[in-house]
Write an enzyme that holds these catalytic residues in place. Structure first.
Site, PDB file in Angstrom:
ATOM      1  N   ARG A  20      48.242  41.774 -46.067  1.00 19.65           N
ATOM      2  CA  ARG A  20      48.467  43.211 -46.322  1.00 19.65           C
ATOM      3  C   ARG A  20      48.219  43.593 -47.790  1.00 19.65           C
ATOM      4  NH1 ARG A  20      54.184  44.560 -44.200  1.00 19.65           N
ATOM      5  NH2 ARG A  20      54.571  42.504 -45.073  1.00 19.65           N
ATOM      6  N   ILE A 431      70.023  60.703 -31.392  1.00 23.28           N
ATOM      7  CA  ILE A 431      69.039  59.942 -30.622  1.00 23.28           C
ATOM      8  C   ILE A 431      69.295  58.444 -30.681  1.00 23.28           C
ATOM      9  CG2 ILE A 431      66.546  59.582 -30.287  1.00 23.28           C
ATOM     10  CD1 ILE A 431      67.645  62.449 -29.701  1.00 23.28           C
ATOM     11  N   GLU A 484      72.596  51.643 -34.223  1.00 19.98           N
ATOM     12  CA  GLU A 484      71.524  50.640 -34.217  1.00 19.98           C
ATOM     13  C   GLU A 484      71.365  49.850 -35.527  1.00 19.98           C
ATOM     14  OE1 GLU A 484      67.835  52.275 -32.636  1.00 19.98           O
ATOM     15  OE2 GLU A 484      68.926  53.636 -31.306  1.00 19.98           O
ATOM     16  N   GLU A 605      51.501  56.865 -24.091  1.00 15.01           N
ATOM     17  CA  GLU A 605      50.522  56.050 -24.818  1.00 15.01           C
ATOM     18  C   GLU A 605      49.710  55.133 -23.935  1.00 15.01           C
ATOM     19  OE1 GLU A 605      52.001  54.089 -28.250  1.00 15.01           O
ATOM     20  OE2 GLU A 605      53.091  55.866 -28.911  1.00 15.01           O
ATOM     21  N   GLU A 665      61.287  65.803 -28.819  1.00  9.27           N
ATOM     22  CA  GLU A 665      60.924  66.451 -30.074  1.00  9.27           C
ATOM     23  C   GLU A 665      60.618  67.909 -29.783  1.00  9.27           C
ATOM     24  OE1 GLU A 665      58.154  64.495 -32.700  1.00  9.27           O
ATOM     25  OE2 GLU A 665      57.110  66.395 -32.915  1.00  9.27           O
ATOM     26  N   HIS A 694      61.835  64.399 -39.397  1.00 10.35           N
ATOM     27  CA  HIS A 694      60.680  63.874 -40.126  1.00 10.35           C
ATOM     28  C   HIS A 694      60.618  64.430 -41.538  1.00 10.35           C
ATOM     29  CE1 HIS A 694      59.867  63.809 -35.788  1.00 10.35           C
ATOM     30  NE2 HIS A 694      59.345  62.626 -36.047  1.00 10.35           N
TER      31      HIS A 694
END
Ligand code: GLN
Ligand code: ZN
Length: 755
Positions: A20, A431, A484, A605, A665, A694
């Site tokens: 990377r 969420i 989480e 997707e 969203e 966001h």
């Protein structure tokens, strides 16, 4: 045909660097820790290393211009000078031909990432991959011209190493099909209507490349493997008759990938282009007439997975291509952008698994081996020699097992849940994730590196859960989450605990710009050796009398964000994962968890590019979700969450998931979802996001109340939920405390008004 040399190539290569390097160089440059010359030097080193490596591995036809500092679609916009005025003002010599070195970086990165004052251009998924490109804006007044010399400069750079290359350009039709109209364009305007002007610039560029001594140019047209209208196919003919008709030009190779050309193949074949690249991993070999006389790049080594190629079987396929094509070149099915660099560093993987794997380097070696082997074997296979391969499709436990459902229809469940949960109208929830602090990341790294013991780590996670629960109680949320803190990533976390997955150490794949993901490898029968999330959910629930949501990732998303074995049909693999999630749902319920969220942000997707295949996909994908969730009893409330504003397109499928509550969203897309006519048909609980996570911006109470009022105009009050539009993990505590406090106030105010 005799044993003449067979050429080998790849359509493109990873560009982020084996470790990377480009990511680190970009981020240092953006943070002001390095200078532009440092960044340019890293770019040059990566390009040089790629060419030298490909040449050393034996590739005979090297591509160039496959490198990008951010995104190749954005590069193309710069190349054609399709720079919206608001970015152009940031300076840079866009009006000089062949600006050096490369394009001016300020407008380039502003288009990609925005500035303090300017929003970036939209970003979206590149076909059905996890790569995201920057969407160019094209209007009736966009003045196209050749404004950059990147493709030419790369040809020269490689030549200085003694290497000849084939520049790779995004094709004009795909470029325009992927672009969006400049805001304020006339309603009927489409970027494709600017094709002839764009072709003028491609013509100039082809002439310049010819003058550089370039022999072949590759024009990527992956948009041609999706359904195209008659007008769009006419544009394909126009483009390649025009470019093919130029007097002095390099030979033209049009590259298709990610599927079959179908109707676009005859359109291309009738033009004077010399070469076509076809994806023979996802598509069938077309009949002879379409390819006669053309150089065919046979895409036989998959660029979309991490598996070794069956060389014997593929050699048979290549012989058939040789029978129908003017010349055959062995190639990858698509650019290798979507696979990690090399296996050499993956010393932790089981040897038996490693032997089945091929990353970019190993795939290149396969291409070369196939080309050499094909050249050695003269004569053709002839019909009948290639007998149908015995099906490699195995049958395994869990595959396609029909889901037993213990759940009643929605109205009955809804009544049972309302009895059991006793929630107020317009319940407020989140969420799942709460801010991931530096400390948490450090603790995870410490436990992985053996510098913190498991006991200490678990105390650390519990402390974080305490804090998140206390905060939600203080703010007055109705359905709480544990936050989480134990998860690095919503897919990797599950992959690490399920059998059948491996997680590579360096298997980075570019997602967008400097961002990479490290997809787990699903290589064997999936099963759940032990409960995964129950321990934390139970702990969180023990701290409060309000319901705490159990939080799981759905089977489609786990598979979509992994590299998946190719010897079983995808739906069967998803079925196995669904079975494991179903077991987790049942265990959560037994542990006293009464609300369980199963996230499926990637539902859209995996959708096939061709419309004809979409209904079947949605059918089994929805079936897998229902299998995963339908073991729960009526009183247990199932939530699901989907991101991205294109949710509207699959609204009917989302309804078919049969979750009791769906959070989506919406804040960012300006409540567009709520404006969809089909939303009135949505038959279950719905939480259109009212807080755009966001952005660091904190929405005010009145603003949230307005969004709720809009939702209440189209949805019955007893089915509306109040929530942010995605997880909070990228935000800070001060931001979310302020925002959630306003969200709760708005919900209370609206509730009071409902009476
Ligand atoms: N539960 C996840 C979270 O809150 C969902 C993330 C997602 O939608 N991508 O982070
Ligand atoms: Zn989300």
């Amino acid at each position: 045909m005799t044993d003449s040399k067979i050429n080998s190539t790849v359509l493109g290569y990873p560009r982020i660097g084996p470790r990377r390097e480009l990511k680190h160089a970009l981020e240092a440059y953006w943070d002001g820790r390095s200078t532009l010359p440092d960044l340019l030097l890293t770019g040059e080193q990566l390009r040089v290393a790629t060419w030298q490596r490909l040449a050393a591995l034996g590739i005979t036809a090297l591509p160039s211009n496959t490198f990008s500092f951010y995104d190749h679609v954005l590069d193309t916009a710069i190349l054609l000078d399709a720079v919206p005025d608001r970015y152009r003002a940031l300076g840079g010599p866009h009006d000089t031909h062949f600006a050096a070195p490369y394009y001016a970086m300020a407008p380039y990165f502003a288009m990609a990432r925005g500035t303090d004052d300017l929003a970036p251009l939209r970003m979206t998924k590149w076909f059905d991959t996890n790569y995201h490109y920057i969407v160019p804006e094209i209007g009736p007044a966009t003045a196209f011209k050749l404004a950059d010399d990147k493709p030419i400069a790369e040809v020269r750079e490689a030549r200085a190493l003694g290497l000849r290359t084939r520049p790779v350009l995004l094709g004009p039709v795909t470029f325009l099909l992927l672009s969006q109209p400049t805001p304020g364009s006339p309603a009927r305007f489409t970027p494709l209507s600017r094709l002839e002007d764009v072709l003028d610039v491609y013509a100039d560029l082809l002439a310049a490349l010819r003058a550089e001594g370039v022999d072949w140019v590759q024009l990527d047209e992956p948009a041609l493997v999706a359904d195209r209208t008659g007008d769009e196919l006419a544009a394909v003919r126009l483009a390649y008759h025009r470019l093919g008709g130029l007097a002095d030009r390099p030979r033209l190779l049009v590259a298709s990938y990610f599927g079959e050309l179908a109707d676009a193949l005859p359109a291309l074949a009738e033009t004077p282009i010399e070469g076509i690249a076809i994806d023979l991993v996802r598509g069938r070999l077309p009949d002879a007439a379409a390819l006669a006389g053309k150089t065919v790049l046979a895409g036989v080594v998959s660029g979309r997975d991490v598996w070794r190629t069956d060389l014997r079987r593929t050699l048979g396929l290549l012989r058939r291509v040789r029978d129908v094509a003017g010349e055959v070149v062995v190639s990858t099915s698509c650019p290798l952008l979507h696979v990690p660099y090399d296996l050499a560093a993956e010393t932790d993987l089981e040897p038996a698994l490693r032997d089945r794997l091929a990353f970019a380097e190993e795939k290149v070696a396969e291409v070369v081996e196939l080309a050499d082997e094909l050249a050695r074997t003269t004569g053709t296979a002839g019909p009948g020699t290639i007998t149908a391969e015995p099906s490699r499709v195995a049958s395994e436990p869990g595959s396609g097992r029909p889901g037993r459902s213990s759940r009643s229809p929605y109205p009955i469940r809804a009544a049972a849940q309302s009895q059991h949960l006793r929630l107020p109208a317009l319940p407020v929830t989140t969420i799942g994730s709460f801010p991931q602090t530096g400390e948490l990341r450090a603790a995870r790294a410490a436990v992985a590196g053996g510098r913190m013991d498991q006991e200490q780590y678990e105390r650390r996670i519990e402390a974080e859960i305490d804090r998140v629960i206390r905060l939600q109680e203080r703010l007055g949320l109705d359905v709480l989450v544990h936050g989480e803190p134990e998860r690095n990533d919503m897919v990797q976390y599950f992959a690490e605990q399920l059998d059948g997955f491996a997680t590579p150490r360096y298997g980075w794949v570019q997602s967008y710009g400097s961002r990479c993901t490290r997809p787990p490898i699903l290589h064997d029968t999936v099963s759940r050796p032990a409960p995964i999330t129950v321990r934390w959910a139970r702990y969180a629930q023990s701290l409060t009398s309000k319901p705490v949501k159990g939080m799981l990732t759905g089977p489609v998303t786990i598979v979509a964000w992994s590299f998946v074995r190719d010897d079983l049909p995808l739906r069967d693999v998803v079925g196995q994962v669904a079975e494991a999630i179903r077991e987790e749902v049942t265990d959560l319920e037994a542990a006293g968890i009464s609300v369980i969220q199963v996230d499926e942000p990637a539902l859209r997707e995996l959708m096939p590019l061709r419309r004809s295949a979409q209904a079947e996909y949605l059918d089994w994908a929805v079936g897998a979700y229902r299998h995963a969730t339908s073991g729960a009893g009526d009183r247990t409330q199932i939530h699901t969450h989907l991101c991205y504003s294109e949710t509207a397109e699959v609204l009917a499928a989302i309804d078919a998931l049969d979750a009791d509550v769906t959070t989506v969203e919406s804040a960012r897309s300006g409540a567009r979802l709520i404006a969809e006519p089909a939303i009135k048909e949505f038959g279950r609980g719905l939480g259109p996001g009212v807080y755009d996570i966001h952005s660091p911006r904190v929405p005010g109470t009145a603003e949230v109340a307005d969004l709720l009022a809009t939702a209440l105009r189209v949805l019955p009050a007893d089915r509306v939920w109040v929530n942010p539009d995605c997880g909070l993990k990228t935000r800070t505590y001060p931001q979310i405390e302020a925002a959630l406090s306003n969200v709760v106030s708005a919900a209370r105010r609206t509730r009071a008004a409902l009476g």
